[in-house]
Scaffold this active site. Structure first.
Site, short mmCIF file in Angstrom:
data_model
loop_
_atom_site.label_atom_id
_atom_site.label_comp_id
_atom_site.label_asym_id
_atom_site.label_seq_id
_atom_site.Cartn_x
_atom_site.Cartn_y
_atom_site.Cartn_z
N CYS A 18 0.93 -1.12 0.31
CA CYS A 18 -0.17 0.24 -0.30
C CYS A 18 0.70 1.90 -0.04
O CYS A 18 0.21 2.63 0.05
CB CYS A 18 -0.81 -0.08 1.06
SG CYS A 18 -2.40 -1.28 0.60
N ASP A 55 -14.12 2.75 2.33
CA ASP A 55 -13.35 1.77 1.24
C ASP A 55 -14.06 0.31 -0.02
O ASP A 55 -12.77 -0.06 -0.68
CB ASP A 55 -13.03 -0.04 2.52
CG ASP A 55 -12.37 0.93 3.83
OD1 ASP A 55 -10.80 1.55 3.35
OD2 ASP A 55 -12.85 1.30 4.69
N ASP A 72 -8.28 -4.17 -5.66
CA ASP A 72 -7.86 -3.43 -4.59
C ASP A 72 -6.35 -3.94 -5.63
O ASP A 72 -6.51 -5.59 -5.59
CB ASP A 72 -7.44 -3.29 -3.55
CG ASP A 72 -6.35 -2.39 -2.80
OD1 ASP A 72 -4.89 -2.52 -2.97
OD2 ASP A 72 -7.14 -1.85 -1.44
#
Length: 349
Positions: A18, A55, A72
């Site tokens: 990330c 999210d 993601d």
């Protein structure tokens, strides 16, 4: 340390995990220019969209069912293909859990430099992702793959929840306790791993944390008194807590001494180590952070987390139930790290 790879994946990537994220202020500017933040034509069925920095997106199908959707992916922060796949899958699934939903279905997003990485290593990345999804009861039903300059892997995930049990990063109230589910420091540790500065024990701790599913999120959404939830990823604890504060019109009073951190990460921060993403994070939101803290503490609190812990705001009466749920689902460090007050931003003591 035993290996299951021919090529160190981290040597093929300029950044990983990330820590790949665009800095929060830059991302906000880009989305604003693109007209993606709070578009005028938002349909009523879109319960959660791009305007709240949540999210996952949430679409209501009927009175009893809503679908949560996320995507993601990132470059490797570890060298083991299997571990990379497991971590990336855990991180993607976390976005669904952080909304209070249960993940059902995933599509693999795979981009690999075919002239630099073997078919076996790619297969092990995909197998690692499948292993994590299987543990979560999620089916990988397809995906998309391309040949690219750097290795990238992740998932697009669909989940399901009752519309009344969807949680966002807004909704926290003055007087709430704020609970964190995992230790900080995996960004610092993965940077040290890339330089071969982690022991086998340190590495195992880091991977265990990044592959621990945040499956408690589905249960937390059903507990009375839970008001807001997100997960801590690339913007660091301060960045994601600040998003919660802004969405809830509250100030968080953070007790820095209560925040769980990996001991190796603490040592690295105290020795002056820091990630580039940590610095970019601070430049993006440092003006909203106040109080007394040392440089090494700032480094840990802004450290980009990959598959980090859930961050939950709840009424004090729900605190014990929330921590018990987190611990039942694998967290050994879940604890209260802050309280919500009147005001703006974050105050650290």
């Amino acid at each position: 340390m035993t290996t299951d790879y021919k090529t160190r994946l981290t040597t093929l990537a300029t950044t990983g995990g990330c820590g790949c994220k665009i800095a929060p202020r830059q991302l906000r500017d880009i989305l604003d220019q693109a007209g993606i933040i709070a578009p005028m034509d938002t349909p009523e069925a879109l319960l959660v969209g791009s305007d709240g920095a949540d999210d996952a997106a949430v679409w209501q199908l009927n009175n009893d069912c809503a679908i949560a959707a996320t995507a993601d992916f990132f470059a490797p922060m570890v060298d083991s293909p299997r571990d990379f796949g497991r971590i990336a899958a855990t991180n993607a699934l976390s976005d669904i859990y952080a909304m209070g939903a249960r993940p059902l279905l995933a599509l693999a997003l795979t981009a690999m430099p075919r002239n630099k990485i073997s078919s076996k290593d790619i297969a092990n990345i995909l197998a690692g992702g499948r292993e994590t999804c299987r543990a979560a009861g999620v089916v990988i039903a397809g995906g998309h793959s391309i040949d690219t300059a750097e290795p990238l892997y992740g998932l697009a995930v669909l989940g399901q929840a009752h519309p009344n049990h969807i949680l966002t990063n807004g909704g926290a109230k003055v007087g709430d306790t704020v609970i964190l589910g995992k230790s900080l420091g995996v960004g610092l540790m993965s940077a040290a791993h890339k330089k071969s500065e982690l022991t086998e024990s340190d590495y195992a701790q880091m991977v265990e944390s990044m592959t621990q599913l945040n499956s408690a999120g589905t249960e937390l959404a059903t507990i009375d008194g839970v008001h807001a939830m997100t997960d801590v990823t690339g913007f660091g604890l301060l960045g994601h807590m600040l998003e919660m504060c802004k969405a809830s019109n509250c100030q968080a009073h953070l007790n820095s001494a209560a925040v769980p951190c990996f001991e190796r990460a603490r040592q690295l921060a105290q020795d002056g180590a820091a990630t580039g993403a940590s610095t970019r994070n601070w430049q993006s939101y440092g003006n909203d952070i106040h109080g007394n803290f040392e440089q090494w503490q700032r480094t840990l609190l802004t450290d980009p987390q990959t598959a980090g812990g859930l961050l939950i705001a709840c009424a004090p009466t729900a605190t014990k139930k929330v921590i018990a749920s987190l611990r039942k689902n694998g967290s050994t460090v879940a604890c209260v790290v802050a309280h919500m007050e009147e005001g703006n931003g974050i105050f650290i003591s």
